[in-house]
Design a protein around this motif. Structure first.
Motif, PDB file in Angstrom:
ATOM      1  N   ALA A  57       0.848  -1.205   0.000  1.00 44.08           N
ATOM      2  CA  ALA A  57       0.000   0.000   0.000  1.00 44.08           C
ATOM      3  C   ALA A  57       0.880   1.251   0.000  1.00 44.08           C
ATOM      4  CB  ALA A  57      -0.893  -0.014   1.223  1.00 44.08           C
ATOM      5  N   GLY A  58       0.427   2.257  -0.713  1.00 45.49           N
ATOM      6  CA  GLY A  58       1.068   3.565  -0.642  1.00 45.49           C
ATOM      7  C   GLY A  58       2.333   3.735  -1.463  1.00 45.49           C
ATOM      8  N   VAL A  59       2.527   2.894  -2.493  1.00 47.68           N
ATOM      9  CA  VAL A  59       3.737   3.052  -3.316  1.00 47.68           C
ATOM     10  C   VAL A  59       3.446   3.681  -4.678  1.00 47.68           C
ATOM     11  CG1 VAL A  59       5.097   1.228  -2.223  1.00 47.68           C
ATOM     12  CG2 VAL A  59       3.594   0.658  -4.145  1.00 47.68           C
ATOM     13  N   GLY A  60       2.198   4.113  -4.890  1.00 49.33           N
ATOM     14  CA  GLY A  60       1.917   4.852  -6.122  1.00 49.33           C
ATOM     15  C   GLY A  60       1.180   4.067  -7.194  1.00 49.33           C
ATOM     16  N   LYS A  61       0.437   3.045  -6.819  1.00 49.42           N
ATOM     17  CA  LYS A  61      -0.275   2.236  -7.821  1.00 49.42           C
ATOM     18  C   LYS A  61      -1.489   3.000  -8.378  1.00 49.42           C
ATOM     19  CE  LYS A  61      -0.911  -1.212  -4.935  1.00 49.42           C
ATOM     20  NZ  LYS A  61      -0.281  -0.613  -3.745  1.00 49.42           N
ATOM     21  N   THR A  62      -2.320   3.499  -7.470  1.00 47.95           N
ATOM     22  CA  THR A  62      -3.515   4.224  -7.912  1.00 47.95           C
ATOM     23  C   THR A  62      -3.125   5.508  -8.648  1.00 47.95           C
ATOM     24  OG1 THR A  62      -4.697   3.346  -6.008  1.00 47.95           O
ATOM     25  CG2 THR A  62      -5.672   5.252  -7.089  1.00 47.95           C
ATOM     26  N   GLU A  63      -2.134   6.171  -8.070  1.00 45.44           N
ATOM     27  CA  GLU A  63      -1.693   7.453  -8.649  1.00 45.44           C
ATOM     28  C   GLU A  63      -1.165   7.282 -10.067  1.00 45.44           C
ATOM     29  OE1 GLU A  63      -2.188  10.049  -6.714  1.00 45.44           O
ATOM     30  OE2 GLU A  63      -1.306  11.581  -8.018  1.00 45.44           O
ATOM     31  N   LEU A  64      -0.595   6.126 -10.332  1.00 41.19           N
ATOM     32  CA  LEU A  64      -0.077   5.842 -11.673  1.00 41.19           C
ATOM     33  C   LEU A  64      -1.199   5.956 -12.703  1.00 41.19           C
ATOM     34  CD1 LEU A  64       2.254   4.625 -13.475  1.00 41.19           C
ATOM     35  CD2 LEU A  64       1.361   2.393 -12.897  1.00 41.19           C
TER      36      LEU A  64
HETATM   37  N1  LIG Z   1       6.401   7.702  -8.510  1.00 40.50           N
HETATM   38  C1  LIG Z   1       5.667   8.604  -7.862  1.00 40.50           C
HETATM   39  N2  LIG Z   1       5.651   9.893  -8.256  1.00 40.50           N
HETATM   40  C2  LIG Z   1       4.912  10.785  -7.587  1.00 40.50           C
HETATM   41  N3  LIG Z   1       4.155  10.532  -6.509  1.00 40.50           N
HETATM   42  C3  LIG Z   1       4.148   9.272  -6.075  1.00 40.50           C
HETATM   43  C4  LIG Z   1       4.879   8.249  -6.729  1.00 40.50           C
HETATM   44  N4  LIG Z   1       4.675   7.088  -6.085  1.00 40.50           N
HETATM   45  C5  LIG Z   1       3.845   7.384  -5.080  1.00 40.50           C
HETATM   46  N5  LIG Z   1       3.510   8.680  -5.062  1.00 40.50           N
HETATM   47  C6  LIG Z   1       2.636   9.358  -4.088  1.00 40.50           C
HETATM   48  O1  LIG Z   1       2.419   8.467  -3.013  1.00 40.50           O
HETATM   49  C7  LIG Z   1       1.082   8.564  -2.540  1.00 40.50           C
HETATM   50  C8  LIG Z   1       0.442   7.187  -2.481  1.00 40.50           C
HETATM   51  O2  LIG Z   1       0.196   6.704  -3.761  1.00 40.50           O
HETATM   52  P1  LIG Z   1      -1.044   5.772  -4.098  1.00 40.50           P
HETATM   53  O3  LIG Z   1      -1.107   5.696  -5.569  1.00 40.50           O
HETATM   54  O4  LIG Z   1      -2.260   6.220  -3.380  1.00 40.50           O
HETATM   55  O5  LIG Z   1      -0.563   4.387  -3.484  1.00 40.50           O
HETATM   56  P2  LIG Z   1      -1.186   2.938  -3.653  1.00 40.50           P
HETATM   57  O6  LIG Z   1      -2.321   3.018  -4.620  1.00 40.50           O
HETATM   58  O7  LIG Z   1      -0.037   2.103  -4.133  1.00 40.50           O
HETATM   59  O8  LIG Z   1      -1.630   2.533  -2.280  1.00 40.50           O
HETATM   60  C9  LIG Z   1       0.339   9.517  -3.465  1.00 40.50           C
HETATM   61  O9  LIG Z   1       0.233  10.755  -2.827  1.00 40.50           O
HETATM   62  C10 LIG Z   1       1.258   9.633  -4.657  1.00 40.50           C
HETATM   63  O10 LIG Z   1       1.178  10.903  -5.205  1.00 40.50           O
END
Ligand SMILES: Nc1ncnc2c1ncn2[C@@H]1O[C@H](COP(=O)(O)OP(=O)(O)O)[C@@H](O)[C@H]1O
Ligand SMILES: [Mg+2]
Length: 302
Positions: A57-64
């Motif tokens: 969780a929290g490594v940027g999957k959704t944000e991608l």
């Molecule tokens: N490669 C990245 N570039 C910019 N922001 C990132 C990146 N990876 C993670 N983040 C930031 O980390 C936070 C968590 O990302 P999120 O997509 O919600 O995580 P996940 O869906 O993996 O749980 C967001 O605020 C996002 O903007």
């Protein structure tokens, strides 16, 4: 000496230019891509395959997916998965109320039932949910199927037709094929193993905690108001904490929250006291906080 241009996997200038463009486009939309991520996005588009993004969780999957839709100027259609999610919420539902009203309106008129039935199972009586919406959209879309590991196997099976053929079969209507195949991103926090059938249809991308330089870059991009020396300290401490034996390691989300908190506190430098009083932003379990506080007090340098 071997000429790199003749190597089958050698650098191809067009290819690396495209990868750089993807990285640039994603950055403009607030996301820092590694070469690996950019390559997967490039190939997914070329091969018209969904991408399955797995990782903690929290490594940027959704944000991608969000940044991708921004870069492509495509509408983001999101299906948030949860336990018990069913076809009616994900695909489509018949609009019973409208069907009933139609039947009532037809009463008294000299129409046979077959004709009415034909009418009420028309697309006009269909309520589109995210998956059908993405398939029928006239515009380019990014379809985010978020946290797929939360649904059961039955639901996973339901997705296979969409993922491989970009189509949905509705018994009363027939098969609806996408006019504009959506760019599909599935995410999983890996709480359970997904089926082979689903994995086979996707390109796989594993996201993990970033290395120090990338995380620093992300902090600088997302919290530009924070002085660089503090950003560096923050990333260093987060990495140190990740190396400890705790229940929930801080992810990028928490690093960013912490960076913002430190900025608002207006401190000049990150000392032990500041770390201790702000640990609650970084850690989510009392036990973890105690464990880290203890390490700090027993001489761990921040
Ligand atoms: N490669 C990245 N570039 C910019 N922001 C990132 C990146 N990876 C993670 N983040 C930031 O980390 C936070 C968590 O990302 P999120 O997509 O919600 O995580 P996940 O869906 O993996 O749980 C967001 O605020 C996002 O903007
Ligand atoms: Mg997410």
């Amino acid at each position: 000496m071997q000429n790199s241009a003749v190597l089958p996997f050698g650098p191809n200038s067009d290819q690396s230019k495209i990868i750089d463009e993807i990285k640039e486009g994603m950055k403009e939309n607030g996301y820092l891509c590694s070469d690996t991520i950019a390559n997967v996005l490039y190939l997914a588009e070329k091969l018209q395959k969904p991408v399955l993004v797995e990782g903690p969780a929290g490594v940027g999957k959704t944000e991608l997916a969000k940044a991708l839709s921004g870069m492509k100027k495509a509408e983001l259609i999101r299906l948030q998965c949860y336990e018990g999610l069913d076809e009616a919420k994900a695909l489509y539902e018949w609009n019973y109320k409208k069907q009933l009203l139609h039947i009532q309106a037809m009463q008294g008129k000299d129409l046979d039932w077959e004709k009415i039935e034909e009418n009420i199972f028309d697309e006009d009586f269909l309520l589109s949910r995210p998956l059908l919406k993405a398939i029928t959209s006239d515009k380019p879309t990014v379809l985010l199927i978020d946290e797929i590991d939360k649904v059961d196997l039955e639901f996973e099976a339901l997705l296979l037709e969409i993922l491989s053929d970009f189509q949905i079969s509705i018994p009363e209507l027939g098969t609806i094929k996408a006019k504009n195949p959506p760019f599909v991103i599935l995410t999983s926090n890996n709480t359970r193993e997904l089926t082979e059938a689903l994995k086979r249809r996707c390109l796989f991308l594993f996201l993990d905690y970033p290395d120090m330089d990338r995380e620093l870059e992300i902090v600088k991009l997302k919290v530009p108001e924070l002085p660089e020396h503090l950003a560096k300290q923050i990333v260093r401490v987060v990495r140190l904490i990740r190396s400890m034996d705790i229940k929930k390691s801080p992810s990028i989300s928490e690093t960013l929250d912490w960076a913002r908190a430190i900025f608002y506190l207006g401190v000049d430098s990150l000392d032990r006291q500041t770390v201790e009083t702000t640990l609650n932003v970084l850690l989510k379990y009392q036990g973890d906080m105690e464990r880290v506080t203890q390490s700090l007090r027993s001489g761990l340098r921040v």
